[in-house]
Write a protein that holds these residues in place. Structure first.
Motif, PDB file in Angstrom:
ATOM      1  N   VAL A  66       0.912  -1.050   0.049  1.00  0.00           N
ATOM      2  CA  VAL A  66      -0.145  -0.092   0.107  1.00  0.00           C
ATOM      3  C   VAL A  66       1.016   1.122  -0.129  1.00  0.00           C
ATOM      4  O   VAL A  66       1.707   1.494   0.927  1.00  0.00           O
ATOM      5  N   VAL A  67       0.906   1.979  -1.068  1.00  0.00           N
ATOM      6  CA  VAL A  67       1.839   2.833  -1.393  1.00  0.00           C
ATOM      7  C   VAL A  67       1.088   4.308  -1.198  1.00  0.00           C
ATOM      8  O   VAL A  67      -0.020   4.603  -1.950  1.00  0.00           O
ATOM      9  N   ALA A  68       1.542   5.222  -0.151  1.00  0.00           N
ATOM     10  CA  ALA A  68       1.145   6.436   0.225  1.00  0.00           C
ATOM     11  C   ALA A  68       2.164   7.585   0.399  1.00  0.00           C
ATOM     12  O   ALA A  68       3.314   7.173   0.325  1.00  0.00           O
ATOM     13  N   GLU A  69       1.726   8.722   0.058  1.00  0.00           N
ATOM     14  CA  GLU A  69       2.864   9.937   0.343  1.00  0.00           C
ATOM     15  C   GLU A  69       3.616   9.600   1.556  1.00  0.00           C
ATOM     16  O   GLU A  69       4.820   9.714   1.577  1.00  0.00           O
ATOM     17  N   SER A  70       2.933   9.299   2.710  1.00  0.00           N
ATOM     18  CA  SER A  70       3.505   8.917   3.871  1.00  0.00           C
ATOM     19  C   SER A  70       4.366   7.974   4.065  1.00  0.00           C
ATOM     20  O   SER A  70       5.215   7.598   5.003  1.00  0.00           O
ATOM     21  N   GLY A  71       4.323   6.701   2.937  1.00  0.00           N
ATOM     22  CA  GLY A  71       5.152   5.771   2.924  1.00  0.00           C
ATOM     23  C   GLY A  71       4.642   4.626   2.321  1.00  0.00           C
ATOM     24  O   GLY A  71       3.311   4.594   2.102  1.00  0.00           O
ATOM     25  N   THR A  72       5.087   3.258   2.318  1.00  0.00           N
ATOM     26  CA  THR A  72       4.829   2.105   2.069  1.00  0.00           C
ATOM     27  C   THR A  72       4.520   1.239   3.023  1.00  0.00           C
ATOM     28  O   THR A  72       5.519   1.044   3.805  1.00  0.00           O
ATOM     29  N   THR A  73       3.476   0.513   2.814  1.00  0.00           N
ATOM     30  CA  THR A  73       3.132  -0.628   3.996  1.00  0.00           C
ATOM     31  C   THR A  73       3.326  -1.694   3.171  1.00  0.00           C
ATOM     32  O   THR A  73       2.191  -1.972   2.420  1.00  0.00           O
ATOM     33  N   VAL A  74       3.903  -2.646   3.551  1.00  0.00           N
ATOM     34  CA  VAL A  74       3.916  -4.177   3.001  1.00  0.00           C
ATOM     35  C   VAL A  74       3.185  -4.997   3.926  1.00  0.00           C
ATOM     36  O   VAL A  74       3.331  -5.115   5.106  1.00  0.00           O
ATOM     37  N   LEU A  75       2.337  -5.767   3.263  1.00  0.00           N
ATOM     38  CA  LEU A  75       1.214  -6.678   3.722  1.00  0.00           C
ATOM     39  C   LEU A  75       1.017  -7.916   3.472  1.00  0.00           C
ATOM     40  O   LEU A  75       1.083  -8.103   2.250  1.00  0.00           O
ATOM     41  N   GLU A  76       1.457  -9.116   4.208  1.00  0.00           N
ATOM     42  CA  GLU A  76       1.501 -10.355   3.655  1.00  0.00           C
ATOM     43  C   GLU A  76       0.146 -11.116   4.210  1.00  0.00           C
ATOM     44  O   GLU A  76      -0.468 -10.788   5.195  1.00  0.00           O
ATOM     45  N   THR A  77      -0.039 -12.354   3.965  1.00  0.00           N
ATOM     46  CA  THR A  77      -1.082 -13.173   4.095  1.00  0.00           C
ATOM     47  C   THR A  77      -1.306 -13.246   5.659  1.00  0.00           C
ATOM     48  O   THR A  77      -0.266 -13.405   6.663  1.00  0.00           O
ATOM     49  N   GLY A  78      -2.527 -12.777   6.214  1.00  0.00           N
ATOM     50  CA  GLY A  78      -3.001 -12.642   7.431  1.00  0.00           C
ATOM     51  C   GLY A  78      -2.671 -11.489   8.212  1.00  0.00           C
ATOM     52  O   GLY A  78      -3.222 -11.228   9.389  1.00  0.00           O
ATOM     53  N   MET A  79      -2.184 -10.482   7.598  1.00  0.00           N
ATOM     54  CA  MET A  79      -1.768  -9.206   8.019  1.00  0.00           C
ATOM     55  C   MET A  79      -2.990  -8.293   7.883  1.00  0.00           C
ATOM     56  O   MET A  79      -3.637  -8.367   6.830  1.00  0.00           O
ATOM     57  N   LEU A  80      -3.377  -7.405   8.871  1.00  0.00           N
ATOM     58  CA  LEU A  80      -4.528  -6.546   8.656  1.00  0.00           C
ATOM     59  C   LEU A  80      -4.050  -5.211   8.902  1.00  0.00           C
ATOM     60  O   LEU A  80      -3.297  -4.963   9.910  1.00  0.00           O
ATOM     61  N   ALA A  81      -4.293  -4.212   8.422  1.00  0.00           N
ATOM     62  CA  ALA A  81      -3.939  -2.828   8.506  1.00  0.00           C
ATOM     63  C   ALA A  81      -4.812  -1.578   8.112  1.00  0.00           C
ATOM     64  O   ALA A  81      -5.777  -2.020   7.233  1.00  0.00           O
ATOM     65  N   GLU A  82      -4.825  -0.537   8.579  1.00  0.00           N
ATOM     66  CA  GLU A  82      -5.726   0.581   8.431  1.00  0.00           C
ATOM     67  C   GLU A  82      -5.248   1.168   6.907  1.00  0.00           C
ATOM     68  O   GLU A  82      -4.057   1.038   6.763  1.00  0.00           O
ATOM     69  N   ILE A  83      -6.234   1.665   6.313  1.00  0.00           N
ATOM     70  CA  ILE A  83      -5.731   2.261   5.014  1.00  0.00           C
ATOM     71  C   ILE A  83      -5.268   3.530   5.256  1.00  0.00           C
ATOM     72  O   ILE A  83      -6.157   4.327   6.023  1.00  0.00           O
ATOM     73  N   PRO A  84      -4.280   4.225   4.852  1.00  0.00           N
ATOM     74  CA  PRO A  84      -3.897   5.614   4.922  1.00  0.00           C
ATOM     75  C   PRO A  84      -5.027   6.653   4.608  1.00  0.00           C
ATOM     76  O   PRO A  84      -5.535   6.415   3.721  1.00  0.00           O
ATOM     77  N   HIS A  85      -5.233   7.605   5.464  1.00  0.00           N
ATOM     78  CA  HIS A  85      -6.399   8.827   5.177  1.00  0.00           C
ATOM     79  C   HIS A  85      -5.875   9.878   4.055  1.00  0.00           C
ATOM     80  O   HIS A  85      -5.742  10.932   4.436  1.00  0.00           O
ATOM     81  N   GLU A  86      -5.309   9.366   3.035  1.00  0.00           N
ATOM     82  CA  GLU A  86      -4.688   9.988   1.743  1.00  0.00           C
ATOM     83  C   GLU A  86      -4.564   9.035   0.570  1.00  0.00           C
ATOM     84  O   GLU A  86      -4.917   8.124   0.704  1.00  0.00           O
ATOM     85  N   ARG A  87      -4.391   9.826  -0.372  1.00  0.00           N
ATOM     86  CA  ARG A  87      -4.335   9.036  -1.857  1.00  0.00           C
ATOM     87  C   ARG A  87      -3.310   7.846  -1.612  1.00  0.00           C
ATOM     88  O   ARG A  87      -2.234   8.080  -1.075  1.00  0.00           O
ATOM     89  N   HIS A  88      -3.757   7.052  -2.333  1.00  0.00           N
ATOM     90  CA  HIS A  88      -2.824   5.898  -2.216  1.00  0.00           C
ATOM     91  C   HIS A  88      -2.917   4.586  -3.385  1.00  0.00           C
ATOM     92  O   HIS A  88      -4.072   4.957  -4.117  1.00  0.00           O
ATOM     93  N   SER A  89      -2.078   3.964  -3.477  1.00  0.00           N
ATOM     94  CA  SER A  89      -2.214   2.627  -4.560  1.00  0.00           C
ATOM     95  C   SER A  89      -1.765   1.513  -3.861  1.00  0.00           C
ATOM     96  O   SER A  89      -1.438   1.499  -2.935  1.00  0.00           O
TER      97      SER A  89
END
Length: 106
Positions: A66-89
């Motif tokens: 998950v790539v946003a201006e604030s940084g990239t979050t790498v998520l793998e099977t079983g991982m849960l994360a909030e989506i950043p409150h900004e534009r992202h891909s």
């Protein structure tokens, strides 16, 4: 009731043959709550888009960035994360499926 394992397999197969390497389906809708299963073939990407008011991603299979201006979050099977409150891909490092939970109106 939704069988997430069956949805995972179905959408992985669809994404692997889709022109843009993606497949998605809305599986739960309750007022402003939406849950969708999304599959991305390896290397496929959801281009930059706005975030809903509240959302999370649960990776059912694979690995995504998950790539946003604030940084990239790498998520793998079983991982849960909030989506950043900004534009992202979102980009699939390998064939991947995730459950997107979003609240569309707060």
């Amino acid at each position: 009731m939704v069988d997430l394992e069956a949805q995972t397999q179905t959408h992985l197969e669809k994404a692997s043959t889709a022109e843009h390497g993606r497949s998605a389906e809305l599986v739960v809708q309750d007022g402003p709550l939406r849950q969708s299963v999304l599959a991305l073939a390896e290397g496929a990407e959801l281009s930059e888009h706005d975030a809903p008011p509240a959302a999370s991603i649960l990776v059912l299979r694979g690995a995504i960035d998950v790539v946003a201006e604030s940084g990239t979050t790498v998520l793998e099977t079983g991982m849960l994360a909030e989506i950043p409150h900004e534009r992202h891909s979102v980009k699939a490092e390998v064939d991947s499926v995730f459950l997107l939970t979003a609240v569309t109106d707060i």
